[in-house]
Design an enzyme around this catalytic site. Structure first.
Site, PDB file in Angstrom:
ATOM      1  N   GLU A 164       0.796  -1.231   0.000  1.00  0.00           N
ATOM      2  CA  GLU A 164       0.000   0.000   0.000  1.00  0.00           C
ATOM      3  C   GLU A 164       0.829   1.281   0.000  1.00  0.00           C
ATOM      4  O   GLU A 164       0.630   2.149   0.858  1.00  0.00           O
ATOM      5  CB  GLU A 164      -0.980  -0.038   1.189  1.00  0.00           C
ATOM      6  CG  GLU A 164      -1.864  -1.280   1.140  1.00  0.00           C
ATOM      7  CD  GLU A 164      -2.752  -1.474   2.356  1.00  0.00           C
ATOM      8  OE1 GLU A 164      -2.694  -0.655   3.291  1.00  0.00           O
ATOM      9  OE2 GLU A 164      -3.516  -2.466   2.377  1.00  0.00           O
ATOM     10  N   ASN A 205       2.083  -4.637  -3.426  1.00  0.00           N
ATOM     11  CA  ASN A 205       0.676  -4.985  -3.240  1.00  0.00           C
ATOM     12  C   ASN A 205      -0.106  -3.726  -2.854  1.00  0.00           C
ATOM     13  O   ASN A 205       0.353  -2.944  -2.013  1.00  0.00           O
ATOM     14  CB  ASN A 205       0.627  -6.008  -2.089  1.00  0.00           C
ATOM     15  CG  ASN A 205      -0.709  -6.660  -1.878  1.00  0.00           C
ATOM     16  OD1 ASN A 205      -1.337  -7.124  -2.828  1.00  0.00           O
ATOM     17  ND2 ASN A 205      -1.143  -6.724  -0.618  1.00  0.00           N
ATOM     18  N   HIS A 241     -10.386  -5.668  -2.562  1.00  0.00           N
ATOM     19  CA  HIS A 241     -11.436  -5.568  -1.539  1.00  0.00           C
ATOM     20  C   HIS A 241     -12.594  -4.821  -2.197  1.00  0.00           C
ATOM     21  O   HIS A 241     -12.614  -3.594  -2.223  1.00  0.00           O
ATOM     22  CB  HIS A 241     -10.923  -4.823  -0.308  1.00  0.00           C
ATOM     23  CG  HIS A 241      -9.856  -5.586   0.415  1.00  0.00           C
ATOM     24  ND1 HIS A 241     -10.114  -6.767   1.066  1.00  0.00           N
ATOM     25  CD2 HIS A 241      -8.529  -5.355   0.563  1.00  0.00           C
ATOM     26  CE1 HIS A 241      -8.996  -7.233   1.597  1.00  0.00           C
ATOM     27  NE2 HIS A 241      -8.022  -6.395   1.306  1.00  0.00           N
ATOM     28  N   GLU A 269      -6.198 -10.317  -2.221  1.00  0.00           N
ATOM     29  CA  GLU A 269      -7.014 -10.189  -0.997  1.00  0.00           C
ATOM     30  C   GLU A 269      -8.494 -10.076  -1.339  1.00  0.00           C
ATOM     31  O   GLU A 269      -9.235  -9.290  -0.739  1.00  0.00           O
ATOM     32  CB  GLU A 269      -6.573  -8.970  -0.180  1.00  0.00           C
ATOM     33  CG  GLU A 269      -5.094  -8.986   0.178  1.00  0.00           C
ATOM     34  CD  GLU A 269      -4.663  -7.827   1.080  1.00  0.00           C
ATOM     35  OE1 GLU A 269      -5.517  -7.153   1.667  1.00  0.00           O
ATOM     36  OE2 GLU A 269      -3.435  -7.608   1.180  1.00  0.00           O
ATOM     37  N   ASP A 271     -12.234  -9.965  -1.551  1.00  0.00           N
ATOM     38  CA  ASP A 271     -13.515 -10.160  -0.860  1.00  0.00           C
ATOM     39  C   ASP A 271     -14.505  -9.176  -1.460  1.00  0.00           C
ATOM     40  O   ASP A 271     -14.110  -8.181  -2.060  1.00  0.00           O
ATOM     41  CB  ASP A 271     -13.428 -10.066   0.679  1.00  0.00           C
ATOM     42  CG  ASP A 271     -12.719  -8.837   1.207  1.00  0.00           C
ATOM     43  OD1 ASP A 271     -12.702  -7.804   0.510  1.00  0.00           O
ATOM     44  OD2 ASP A 271     -12.204  -8.899   2.335  1.00  0.00           O
TER      45      ASP A 271
HETATM   46  O1  9MR Z   1      -7.168  -9.051   7.769  1.00  0.00           O
HETATM   47  C1  9MR Z   1      -6.355  -8.163   8.516  1.00  0.00           C
HETATM   48  C2  9MR Z   1      -7.067  -7.825   9.810  1.00  0.00           C
HETATM   49  O2  9MR Z   1      -7.205  -8.953  10.625  1.00  0.00           O
HETATM   50  C3  9MR Z   1      -6.309  -6.714  10.509  1.00  0.00           C
HETATM   51  O3  9MR Z   1      -7.031  -6.303  11.639  1.00  0.00           O
HETATM   52  C4  9MR Z   1      -6.120  -5.559   9.557  1.00  0.00           C
HETATM   53  C5  9MR Z   1      -5.397  -4.390  10.178  1.00  0.00           C
HETATM   54  O4  9MR Z   1      -5.207  -3.379   9.246  1.00  0.00           O
HETATM   55  O5  9MR Z   1      -5.388  -6.008   8.433  1.00  0.00           O
HETATM   56  C6  9MR Z   1      -6.101  -6.909   7.713  1.00  0.00           C
HETATM   57  O6  9MR Z   1      -5.478  -7.227   6.500  1.00  0.00           O
HETATM   58  C7  9MR Z   1      -5.174  -6.155   5.634  1.00  0.00           C
HETATM   59  C8  9MR Z   1      -3.999  -6.560   4.811  1.00  0.00           C
HETATM   60  O7  9MR Z   1      -2.936  -6.903   5.663  1.00  0.00           O
HETATM   61  C9  9MR Z   1      -3.585  -5.483   3.854  1.00  0.00           C
HETATM   62  N1  9MR Z   1      -4.678  -5.041   3.044  1.00  0.00           N
HETATM   63  C10 9MR Z   1      -5.884  -4.699   3.743  1.00  0.00           C
HETATM   64  C11 9MR Z   1      -6.307  -5.834   4.667  1.00  0.00           C
HETATM   65  C12 9MR Z   1      -7.608  -5.481   5.364  1.00  0.00           C
HETATM   66  O8  9MR Z   1      -7.453  -4.442   6.250  1.00  0.00           O
END
Ligand code: 9MR
Length: 453
Positions: A164, A205, A241, A269, A271
């Protein structure tokens, strides 16, 4: 149209079928909800694609572990490899969950995507709150990358090295790394990662880069210039997402333009969230959206595969972050495959077994007095299952629903339609769900024919 809903269940409903004064039932086949014959990972392998899921290490037993192992050929630790997890205090490492996931993957002949080495989020407090010179920051980052990548050297197929880095307008995000080291932290991180493990594919990513837009174009330009400079960059991760009904029209075109740069593209990722409660119509739309994403990846040879960000709604980040939204993954909270699951299978060349069983709804009046009555509807499935339901009927003698519980009921004229509440959409194979209502009547109170879907 009135909407009626309350969250309690009157004691009269708990007394069971013995008190029913009237009973009617109609058997109606439910939509397909059985697992496809061929696991997703076999379908994906036949197409030369990855099908992955993010996982939580502590859950990798029982049904969760069975599905993660049987259906997917790639795993991504959802949180286990993030800096705050692996080095919560400076110099003190905790590899337990990451090790566990890597061992699980090896035992199940799965590849692992490491996630993630350089990010602005989920860093330990000691790092975020410290005061560092650029030289110190650079050393910290190099040590972190070297330590973690070396630990899993030869065992991870890919790393999301940088996560990011961009703002929505395509400028660099202001982070600990960008502010301290400038934009070249990205090239340095990739170079350090390659030095620690020559075989893992190294990715950048990001999210909201699925379609052609300012952010994805900035990412495109970065990857192009890194390639030109000879910086080790092997792939681009499009997180995906997504929101229901909003797969970008330029999704495949965007994948193709990155692939044309000579890098792999992974959907990392995926969803697709919806406003709760889920309904049949929303789950159908979601299936179409999942299929569109998979289709795009299958259509581009440089797309290495698709990873879902949690395979079950019980392990999804969405409800915690987007209030009122959820149901974003291919399996519901009770591990029942949703239409989205079947859409993934279909896009990967699979065929879905038609349902051999059915779900039935049974309408009964449990008590009745001079102007009112209490009714209940029991939905039961055998050889099939539901992940959202709607029960409909038409009142033949002017009856009106005045209150409902464990469902949201609407009535327009004689037509009644009741949909599941947020917590009881699942009717597993061999299980049942019951909801109730109070109604008004006069003259007669005949039992209507009900349908369920
Ligand atoms: O799925 C992850 C969640 O359990 C955490 O609380 C969160 C914190 O920011 O991160 C989530 O995963 C993220 C991923 O590492 C990077 N892209 C966005 C995802 C969703 O927030």
């Amino acid at each position: 149209m009135r909407s009626l809903r309350s969250g309690f269940s009157p004691a009269s409903l708990l007394t069971g079928a013995a008190t029913l004064v009237t009973l009617g039932a109609l058997l109606v086949a439910a939509p397909a909800a059985q697992a496809a014959d061929t696991p997703l990972r076999d379908l994906a392998a036949a197409k030369g694609k990855a099908i992955g899921t993010a996982v939580t290490g502590s859950k990798l037993t029982g049904t969760y572990g069975d599905i993660a192992g049987a259906q997917f050929n790639w795993l991504t630790p959802g949180n286990a490899m993030k800096w705050e997890t692996v080095e919560p205090s400076r110099g003190t490492y905790n590899w337990a969950e990451a090790d566990q996931i890597v061992a699980f993957a090896q035992a199940h002949n799965q590849q692992v995507r490491g996630h993630t080495l350089v990010w602005h989020s989920q860093n330990p407090d000691w790092l975020e709150n410290g005061t560092w010179t650029p030289a110190e920051l650079s050393t910290l980052l190099q040590d972190h990358i070297s330590t973690e990548v070396t630990r899993y050297k030869g065992r991870l197929a890919a790393w999301d090295v940088v996560n990011e880095p961009f703002n929505e307008d395509g400028t660099y995000r202001s982070t600990l790394w960008y502010n301290g080291l400038g934009a070249d932290y990205i090239a340095q991180a990739l170079t350090w990662a390659r030095a620690a493990d020559a075989s893992a594919k190294l990715y950048i990513n990001d999210y909201n880069v699925e379609g052609v837009n300012a952010k994805s174009t900035a990412l495109y330009n970065l990857v192009k210039s890194l390639k030109e400079r000879g910086v080790p960059i092997d792939g681009v991760g499009l997180q995906a997402h997504l929101i229901l009904g909003q797969v970008p029209a330029t999704f495949q075109q965007n994948i193709q333009r990155f692939a044309d740069l000579g890098v792999d593209v992974a959907i990392t990722e995926l969803d697709i969230r919806m406003q709760l409660p889920a309904s049949e119509a929303k789950l159908t739309q979601q299936a179409a959206d999942y299929k569109a994403v998979l289709d795009a990846c299958v259509a581009v040879s440089g797309c290495s595969g698709v990873t879902v960000w949690g395979f079950t709604d019980s392990d999804s980040w969405i409800p915690d972050v987007f209030e009122g939204y959820g149901a974003a993954t291919p399996y519901d909270e009770n591990y029942v495959p949703k239409p989205a699951y079947h859409a993934i299978a279909t896009a990967l060349g699979g065929t879905t077994t038609p349902p051999t069983g059915a779900c039935t709804a049974t309408y009964g009046v449990t008590s009745q007095w001079n102007t009112g009555f209490t009714g209940q509807v029991r939905i039961a499935c055998s050889g099939a299952a539901l992940s959202a339901w709607r029960v409909s009927w038409s009142f033949g003698a002017g009856q009106r629903i005045t209150q409902a519980w464990n469902a949201t009921c609407t009535q327009t004229g004689a037509a009644v339609s009741c949909v599941n509440a947020s917590y009881n959409g699942t009717v597993p194979n061999g299980g049942s769900v019951t909801f109730g209502f109070n109604g008004a009547w006069s003259g007669s109170n005949p039992v209507p024919a009900v349908t369920v879907g």
